[in-house]
Design an enzyme around this catalytic site. Structure first.
Site, PDB file in Angstrom:
ATOM      1  N   ASP A 176       1.055  -1.507  -0.100  1.00 56.99           N
ATOM      2  CA  ASP A 176       0.079  -0.018  -0.665  1.00 56.99           C
ATOM      3  C   ASP A 176       1.077   1.159   0.177  1.00 56.99           C
ATOM      4  O   ASP A 176       1.730   1.053   0.556  1.00 56.99           O
ATOM      5  CB  ASP A 176      -1.209   0.273   1.468  1.00 56.99           C
ATOM      6  CG  ASP A 176      -2.496   1.081   1.032  1.00 56.99           C
ATOM      7  OD1 ASP A 176      -2.045   1.792   0.280  1.00 56.99           O
ATOM      8  OD2 ASP A 176      -2.704   1.167   2.180  1.00 56.99           O
TER       9      ASP A 176
ATOM     10  N   ARG B 271       0.612   7.936  -2.440  1.00 58.10           N
ATOM     11  CA  ARG B 271       0.700   8.822  -1.808  1.00 58.10           C
ATOM     12  C   ARG B 271       1.919   8.959  -1.985  1.00 58.10           C
ATOM     13  O   ARG B 271       2.533  10.096  -1.959  1.00 58.10           O
ATOM     14  CB  ARG B 271       0.354   8.238  -0.505  1.00 58.10           C
ATOM     15  CG  ARG B 271      -0.900   8.410   0.420  1.00 58.10           C
ATOM     16  CD  ARG B 271      -0.949   8.347   1.261  1.00 58.10           C
ATOM     17  NE  ARG B 271      -1.092   6.636   1.563  1.00 58.10           N
ATOM     18  CZ  ARG B 271      -1.021   5.599   2.647  1.00 58.10           C
ATOM     19  NH1 ARG B 271      -0.239   5.663   3.344  1.00 58.10           N
ATOM     20  NH2 ARG B 271      -1.549   4.273   1.906  1.00 58.10           N
ATOM     21  N   TRP B 272       2.695   7.896  -2.336  1.00 59.70           N
ATOM     22  CA  TRP B 272       4.670   8.032  -2.901  1.00 59.70           C
ATOM     23  C   TRP B 272       4.022   8.951  -3.980  1.00 59.70           C
ATOM     24  O   TRP B 272       5.666  10.045  -4.502  1.00 59.70           O
ATOM     25  CB  TRP B 272       4.988   6.649  -2.725  1.00 59.70           C
ATOM     26  CG  TRP B 272       6.416   6.446  -3.766  1.00 59.70           C
ATOM     27  CD1 TRP B 272       7.282   6.632  -2.452  1.00 59.70           C
ATOM     28  CD2 TRP B 272       7.403   6.752  -5.094  1.00 59.70           C
ATOM     29  NE1 TRP B 272       8.905   6.274  -3.734  1.00 59.70           N
ATOM     30  CE2 TRP B 272       8.592   6.785  -4.879  1.00 59.70           C
ATOM     31  CE3 TRP B 272       6.549   7.022  -5.757  1.00 59.70           C
ATOM     32  CZ2 TRP B 272       9.506   6.616  -5.650  1.00 59.70           C
ATOM     33  CZ3 TRP B 272       6.632   7.027  -6.826  1.00 59.70           C
ATOM     34  CH2 TRP B 272       8.448   6.756  -7.057  1.00 59.70           C
TER      35      TRP B 272
ATOM     36  N   ARG C 101      -0.571   9.490  -9.925  1.00 58.70           N
ATOM     37  CA  ARG C 101      -0.769   7.961  -8.805  1.00 58.70           C
ATOM     38  C   ARG C 101       0.115   6.598  -9.458  1.00 58.70           C
ATOM     39  O   ARG C 101       0.929   6.770  -8.848  1.00 58.70           O
ATOM     40  CB  ARG C 101      -2.431   7.762  -8.957  1.00 58.70           C
ATOM     41  CG  ARG C 101      -2.345   8.427  -7.596  1.00 58.70           C
ATOM     42  CD  ARG C 101      -3.779   8.206  -8.164  1.00 58.70           C
ATOM     43  NE  ARG C 101      -4.201   7.104  -7.184  1.00 58.70           N
ATOM     44  CZ  ARG C 101      -4.564   6.273  -5.430  1.00 58.70           C
ATOM     45  NH1 ARG C 101      -4.035   7.362  -4.780  1.00 58.70           N
ATOM     46  NH2 ARG C 101      -4.082   5.410  -5.657  1.00 58.70           N
TER      47      ARG C 101
ATOM     48  N   ASN D 136     -10.783  -2.702  -6.182  1.00 58.06           N
ATOM     49  CA  ASN D 136     -10.094  -2.199  -6.676  1.00 58.06           C
ATOM     50  C   ASN D 136     -10.146  -1.454  -8.021  1.00 58.06           C
ATOM     51  O   ASN D 136     -10.365  -0.575  -8.606  1.00 58.06           O
ATOM     52  CB  ASN D 136      -8.350  -2.449  -6.757  1.00 58.06           C
ATOM     53  CG  ASN D 136      -7.965  -2.399  -5.829  1.00 58.06           C
ATOM     54  OD1 ASN D 136      -6.940  -3.043  -5.632  1.00 58.06           O
ATOM     55  ND2 ASN D 136      -7.689  -1.460  -5.341  1.00 58.06           N
ATOM     56  N   TRP D 137     -11.601  -2.234  -8.368  1.00 62.93           N
ATOM     57  CA  TRP D 137     -12.348  -1.950  -9.443  1.00 62.93           C
ATOM     58  C   TRP D 137     -13.104  -1.108  -9.210  1.00 62.93           C
ATOM     59  O   TRP D 137     -13.899   0.788 -10.232  1.00 62.93           O
ATOM     60  CB  TRP D 137     -13.656  -3.051 -10.045  1.00 62.93           C
ATOM     61  CG  TRP D 137     -13.343  -4.360 -10.134  1.00 62.93           C
ATOM     62  CD1 TRP D 137     -13.042  -5.664  -9.658  1.00 62.93           C
ATOM     63  CD2 TRP D 137     -12.717  -4.409 -11.638  1.00 62.93           C
ATOM     64  NE1 TRP D 137     -12.513  -6.367 -10.296  1.00 62.93           N
ATOM     65  CE2 TRP D 137     -11.692  -6.070 -11.500  1.00 62.93           C
ATOM     66  CE3 TRP D 137     -11.669  -3.811 -12.737  1.00 62.93           C
ATOM     67  CZ2 TRP D 137     -11.590  -7.079 -12.434  1.00 62.93           C
ATOM     68  CZ3 TRP D 137     -11.082  -4.396 -14.196  1.00 62.93           C
ATOM     69  CH2 TRP D 137     -11.116  -6.111 -13.097  1.00 62.93           C
TER      70      TRP D 137
ATOM     71  N   ARG E 207     -11.615   2.297  -8.800  1.00 60.14           N
ATOM     72  CA  ARG E 207     -11.213   3.035  -9.058  1.00 60.14           C
ATOM     73  C   ARG E 207     -11.182   3.562 -10.330  1.00 60.14           C
ATOM     74  O   ARG E 207     -12.215   2.995 -10.984  1.00 60.14           O
ATOM     75  CB  ARG E 207      -9.795   2.747  -8.726  1.00 60.14           C
ATOM     76  CG  ARG E 207      -9.074   2.506  -7.040  1.00 60.14           C
ATOM     77  CD  ARG E 207      -7.724   2.583  -7.252  1.00 60.14           C
ATOM     78  NE  ARG E 207      -7.361   1.727  -5.721  1.00 60.14           N
ATOM     79  CZ  ARG E 207      -6.214   2.225  -5.092  1.00 60.14           C
ATOM     80  NH1 ARG E 207      -5.101   2.316  -5.619  1.00 60.14           N
ATOM     81  NH2 ARG E 207      -6.362   1.558  -3.907  1.00 60.14           N
TER      82      ARG E 207
ATOM     83  N   GLU F 145       0.872 -13.546  12.521  1.00 61.17           N
ATOM     84  CA  GLU F 145       1.172 -12.420  13.192  1.00 61.17           C
ATOM     85  C   GLU F 145       1.203 -11.131  12.164  1.00 61.17           C
ATOM     86  O   GLU F 145       1.502 -11.623  10.769  1.00 61.17           O
ATOM     87  CB  GLU F 145       2.571 -12.773  13.462  1.00 61.17           C
ATOM     88  CG  GLU F 145       3.453 -13.182  15.005  1.00 61.17           C
ATOM     89  CD  GLU F 145       2.760 -13.263  15.430  1.00 61.17           C
ATOM     90  OE1 GLU F 145       2.760 -11.912  16.331  1.00 61.17           O
ATOM     91  OE2 GLU F 145       2.584 -14.082  16.804  1.00 61.17           O
TER      92      GLU F 145
HETATM   93  C1  FPP Z   1      -2.213   0.257  -3.310  1.00 60.88           C
HETATM   94  O1  FPP Z   1      -1.631   1.247  -2.879  1.00 60.88           O
HETATM   95  C2  FPP Z   1      -1.484  -0.546  -4.449  1.00 60.88           C
HETATM   96  C3  FPP Z   1      -2.002  -0.747  -5.234  1.00 60.88           C
HETATM   97  C4  FPP Z   1      -3.830  -1.805  -5.314  1.00 60.88           C
HETATM   98  C5  FPP Z   1      -1.504  -1.753  -6.224  1.00 60.88           C
HETATM   99  C6  FPP Z   1      -0.315  -2.800  -5.688  1.00 60.88           C
HETATM  100  C7  FPP Z   1       0.272  -3.343  -6.841  1.00 60.88           C
HETATM  101  C8  FPP Z   1       1.198  -3.408  -7.163  1.00 60.88           C
HETATM  102  C9  FPP Z   1       2.098  -2.708  -6.260  1.00 60.88           C
HETATM  103  C10 FPP Z   1       2.721  -3.484  -8.478  1.00 60.88           C
HETATM  104  C11 FPP Z   1       1.640  -4.949  -8.414  1.00 60.88           C
HETATM  105  C12 FPP Z   1       2.766  -5.845  -9.742  1.00 60.88           C
HETATM  106  C13 FPP Z   1       2.661  -6.639 -10.454  1.00 60.88           C
HETATM  107  C14 FPP Z   1       3.104  -7.480 -11.297  1.00 60.88           C
HETATM  108  C15 FPP Z   1       1.343  -7.115 -10.626  1.00 60.88           C
HETATM  109  P1  FPP Z   1      -2.323   3.258  -4.278  1.00 60.88           P
HETATM  110  O2  FPP Z   1      -2.051   2.906  -4.704  1.00 60.88           O
HETATM  111  O3  FPP Z   1      -3.612   2.977  -2.655  1.00 60.88           O
HETATM  112  O4  FPP Z   1      -2.106   3.852  -2.408  1.00 60.88           O
HETATM  113  P2  FPP Z   1      -2.228   5.484  -1.536  1.00 60.88           P
HETATM  114  O5  FPP Z   1      -3.138   4.705  -0.554  1.00 60.88           O
HETATM  115  O6  FPP Z   1      -1.259   6.548  -1.199  1.00 60.88           O
HETATM  116  O7  FPP Z   1      -3.204   5.789  -2.512  1.00 60.88           O
END
Ligand code: FPP
Length: 232
Positions: free
Chosen positions: A12, A16-17, A25, A60-61, A63, A198
């Site tokens: 997650d 934000r990064w 994003r 996540n759909w 979004r 854990e």
């Molecule tokens: C959550 O961060 C992250 C995701 C919904 C996507 C995670 C996927 C990856 C890191 C790469 C996956 C790689 C492969 C090979 C399928 P967020 O977008 O919710 O972050 P935020 O909370 O800061 O908005």
């Protein structure tokens, strides 16, 4: 030292990064893919048997279509860059979740990666893709009920037998679940499987997660006293 066989990660903080750097994003997700590679290799080197990563949830759909479209391209990006290396490192790719609704080319790429790596034995890199734990448990209950209704089995299954209907059947129990980015939720991830795992929550955003962060988590895991409900 307690052996740690199965680690699960809720990756997650990509958004934000990116925001903190004035980027969009999707640039956070792009960086996140590179981190997936690094952590998969690091986990293998540390003798972890299974690494389950939450790549896309059934929620996540919701979004924006742009972001969903981008997230669906990540497997192609990941495997075009790293499949060769994963093969060399003897890493097997598996998946939990569903390819229903996933774009055809993405589903094809995932199937190909699983097929190509199926006999690899060093570590299993298990992607939770279009995965939701409540859906998984509901589907397991349906499959079980159908077998009972058809007279194939009696309605007397144990927890161990019911687990065989979950998507994680055949994998070792989850020992440790890590969530990044200072969020303290399970977000519909492995609800059954985490009953006695854990849990470690780290402040680090996923794109900043490194093998050192992983090592800190593994060290913290070793400090925990796992009793599985028993007394000391
Ligand atoms: C959550 O961060 C992250 C995701 C919904 C996507 C995670 C996927 C990856 C890191 C790469 C996956 C790689 C492969 C090979 C399928 P967020 O977008 O919710 O972050 P935020 O909370 O800061 O908005």
């Amino acid at each position: 030292m307690e052996k740690i066989r199965h680690v699960a990660i809720i990756m997650d903080g990509n958004g934000r990064w990116a925001k903190a750097r004035g980027k969009i994003r999707t640039e956070g997700h792009f960086k996140g893919v590179e981190v997936v590679r690094d952590i998969a290799i690091a986990a293998k080197e540390r003798g972890i048997e299974v690494l389950t990563l939450y790549a896309f949830s059934t929620e996540n759909w919701k979004r924006s279509s742009e972001e969903v479209g981008y997230l669906m391209k990540l497997p192609a990006l990941f495997f075009s860059r790293y499949l060769k290396e994963l093969m060399e490192k003897n890493i097997r790719i598996t998946m939990i979740g569903s390819l229903d609704g996933v774009p055809k080319d993405t589903a094809q790429i995932l199937r190909k990666a699983m097929e190509q790596t199926r006999n690899n034995t060093a570590m299993t890199l298990n992607f939770a893709m279009n995965y939701g734990s409540r859906r998984e448990i509901t589907e397991a209950a349906r499959a079980y009920a159908a077998e009972v209704a058809s007279g194939k089995i009696a309605n007397d299954c144990t927890e161990e037998q019911f687990e065989q209907y979950l998507m994680t059947a055949g994998l070792p129990p989850v020992d440790l679940c890590i969530r990044t980015s200072k969020e303290y939720r399970l977000s519909n991830f492995l609800l059954w499987q985490l009953a006695y795992a854990e849990l470690i929550f780290v402040d680090v955003l996923w794109p900043d997660f490194t093998s050192d962060t992983l090592d800190e988590c593994l060290l913290e895991f070793q400090r925990r006293d796992r009793r599985f409900g028993g007394a000391k």
